[in-house]
Design a protein around this motif. Structure first.
Motif, PDB file in Angstrom:
ATOM      1  N   ARG A  17       0.828  -1.209   0.000  1.00 10.03           N
ATOM      2  CA  ARG A  17       0.000   0.000   0.000  1.00 10.03           C
ATOM      3  C   ARG A  17       0.864   1.261   0.000  1.00 10.03           C
ATOM      4  O   ARG A  17       0.529   2.260  -0.642  1.00 10.03           O
ATOM      5  CB  ARG A  17      -0.919   0.013   1.216  1.00 10.03           C
ATOM      6  N   ARG A  18       1.945   1.201   0.743  1.00 12.10           N
ATOM      7  CA  ARG A  18       2.817   2.379   0.813  1.00 12.10           C
ATOM      8  C   ARG A  18       3.454   2.670  -0.539  1.00 12.10           C
ATOM      9  O   ARG A  18       3.547   3.835  -0.955  1.00 12.10           O
ATOM     10  CB  ARG A  18       3.880   2.153   1.882  1.00 12.10           C
ATOM     11  N   LEU A  45       2.186   1.878  -3.487  1.00 11.83           N
ATOM     12  CA  LEU A  45       1.138   2.377  -4.375  1.00 11.83           C
ATOM     13  C   LEU A  45       0.818   3.838  -4.083  1.00 11.83           C
ATOM     14  O   LEU A  45       0.662   4.648  -4.998  1.00 11.83           O
ATOM     15  CB  LEU A  45      -0.123   1.527  -4.221  1.00 11.83           C
ATOM     16  N   SER A  46       0.727   4.178  -2.793  1.00 12.67           N
ATOM     17  CA  SER A  46       0.419   5.554  -2.428  1.00 12.67           C
ATOM     18  C   SER A  46       1.525   6.506  -2.859  1.00 12.67           C
ATOM     19  O   SER A  46       1.262   7.589  -3.406  1.00 12.67           O
ATOM     20  CB  SER A  46       0.209   5.634  -0.909  1.00 12.67           C
ATOM     21  N   GLU A  71       1.570   6.822  -6.688  1.00  8.52           N
ATOM     22  CA  GLU A  71       0.424   7.617  -7.140  1.00  8.52           C
ATOM     23  C   GLU A  71       0.694   9.106  -6.911  1.00  8.52           C
ATOM     24  O   GLU A  71       0.442   9.938  -7.797  1.00  8.52           O
ATOM     25  CB  GLU A  71      -0.835   7.187  -6.378  1.00  8.52           C
ATOM     26  N   LEU A 127      -4.971  -6.416  -3.427  1.00  6.51           N
ATOM     27  CA  LEU A 127      -4.437  -5.141  -2.969  1.00  6.51           C
ATOM     28  C   LEU A 127      -4.801  -4.023  -3.938  1.00  6.51           C
ATOM     29  O   LEU A 127      -5.229  -2.943  -3.526  1.00  6.51           O
ATOM     30  CB  LEU A 127      -2.922  -5.236  -2.826  1.00  6.51           C
ATOM     31  N   TYR A 128      -4.640  -4.276  -5.233  1.00  9.54           N
ATOM     32  CA  TYR A 128      -4.942  -3.243  -6.225  1.00  9.54           C
ATOM     33  C   TYR A 128      -6.412  -2.845  -6.160  1.00  9.54           C
ATOM     34  O   TYR A 128      -6.754  -1.650  -6.199  1.00  9.54           O
ATOM     35  CB  TYR A 128      -4.588  -3.733  -7.624  1.00  9.54           C
ATOM     36  N   CYS A 158      -7.166  -0.699  -3.232  1.00  5.62           N
ATOM     37  CA  CYS A 158      -6.591   0.640  -3.331  1.00  5.62           C
ATOM     38  C   CYS A 158      -7.232   1.472  -4.440  1.00  5.62           C
ATOM     39  O   CYS A 158      -6.695   2.527  -4.815  1.00  5.62           O
ATOM     40  CB  CYS A 158      -5.085   0.549  -3.545  1.00  5.62           C
ATOM     41  N   GLY A 159      -8.349   1.004  -4.972  1.00  7.31           N
ATOM     42  CA  GLY A 159      -9.100   1.814  -5.912  1.00  7.31           C
ATOM     43  C   GLY A 159      -8.852   1.557  -7.380  1.00  7.31           C
ATOM     44  O   GLY A 159      -9.384   2.273  -8.234  1.00  7.31           O
ATOM     45  N   LYS A 164      -6.469   3.298 -12.621  1.00  8.08           N
ATOM     46  CA  LYS A 164      -7.035   4.142 -11.571  1.00  8.08           C
ATOM     47  C   LYS A 164      -6.936   5.594 -11.991  1.00  8.08           C
ATOM     48  O   LYS A 164      -5.882   6.042 -12.430  1.00  8.08           O
ATOM     49  CB  LYS A 164      -6.280   3.920 -10.241  1.00  8.08           C
TER      50      LYS A 164
END
Length: 298
Positions: free
Chosen positions: A235-236, A238-239, A242, A267-268, A271-272, A291
């Motif tokens: 998640r970290r 991806l954030s 992004e 996970l994807y 995360c939207g 996304k």
């Protein structure tokens, strides 16, 4: 940052330092403070490079030098340069140091027992579970992310480990020569970037971002080492990617994945990302995601 959370963290720190005896110069009843005792434990039976010890414990060079000098004067450790590279120093326990470490281990067991003994069985289980969760979250908080050149040694280590895992997990194996791997230039500014995650100075994950002109940003080669999973690094990554894509003016972020990687797919979606038709010819991809990104309106 929430002021109540800050206060709770500080209260927790005070309780722990008091209960484990970190405030005393004679930790566990021995003739040294907790810093020296911890260093003896970290050196271990096999010895350690001083640089690795410094990174593992987050100590500056001057402080760790003072600790090692005190332990050397006490006859507990020996610090020597490596024969092949005298700039590299290795510290090893002496016979007296090994005996002291064993003593500290025994007394640490006694201290742990004294924390659990006053509690009933249910309370012990709750405390141990809570400690495990705190340990995991504190470990997650020590992981750093940094942009590096794709040819950096840590980047190459992560990619080799990633390809090895794919070879083992994919039904037909994995051949990097068949994959649509971005070349190093596509993961260097201004056309992209490559992040490496480090825990105690060691690489434990990576993720690349392609920023092709006139096209959506694309995440490539995201991997987390098995022993660093459950720390929220996926998640970290991806954030962070992004956010960097938004900074570069992109409003769409893409990625693809293999059907075997169910955890990554979940996970994807969490995360939207939404599944879309194939946007490339990656032979190892079965799912493509997209996304819409960007800052919300004020």
């Amino acid at each position: 940052m929430d002021a109540g959370q800050i206060d709770q963290v500080r209260r927790f720190n005070r309780t722990v330092t008091e209960r484990v005896g970190a405030l005393h110069d004679h930790f566990l009843g021995r003739d040294r403070p907790i810093g020296e005792a911890r260093l003896l434990w970290e050196i271990g039976e096999a010895g350690q490079e001083v640089r690795q010890l410094r990174e593992r414990l987050g100590l500056d060079s001057g402080y760790i030098s003072r600790l090692l000098r005190s332990l050397t004067d006490a006859g507990l450790v020996a610090v020597e340069p490596e024969p092949g590279d005298r700039r590299v120093r290795t510290v090893r326990l002496t016979e007296a140091g090994r005996a002291e470490r064993t003593m500290l281990d025994d007394r640490s067991d006694e201290l742990a027992g004294s924390l659990l003994r006053p509690l009933n069985a249910a309370q012990r289980a709750r405390l141990v579970d809570a400690m495990g969760e705190v340990d995991r979250l504190l470990t997650a908080a020590t992981v750093t992310l940094a942009a590096v050149d794709p040819d950096h040694a840590d980047a190459r280590h992560c990619l080799r480990s990633y390809f090895t895992e794919l070879q083992e997990r994919f039904e037909a194996g994995f051949d990097p020569a068949r994959s649509l791997l971005p070349d190093a230039g596509e993961l260097r500014p201004p056309y992209g970037l490559f992040l490496v995650a480090r825990l105690h100075g060691e690489p434990v994950g990576c993720a690349g971002l392609k920023l092709p002109p006139g096209a959506p940003a694309e995440i490539k080669r995201m991997w987390v080492a098995p022993d660093a999973r459950r720390l929220g690094l996926g998640r970290r990554f991806l954030s962070e990617l992004e956010e960097r894509a938004v900074r570069h003016g992109r409003d769409v972020l893409r990625l693809d994945t293999n059907k075997t990687l169910n955890a990554a797919k979940g996970l994807y979606e969490a995360c939207g990302f939404r599944e879309v038709p194939a946007f490339n010819d990656e032979p190892y991809a079965h799912h493509w995601f997209e996304k819409r990104i960007g800052r919300p309106p004020a």
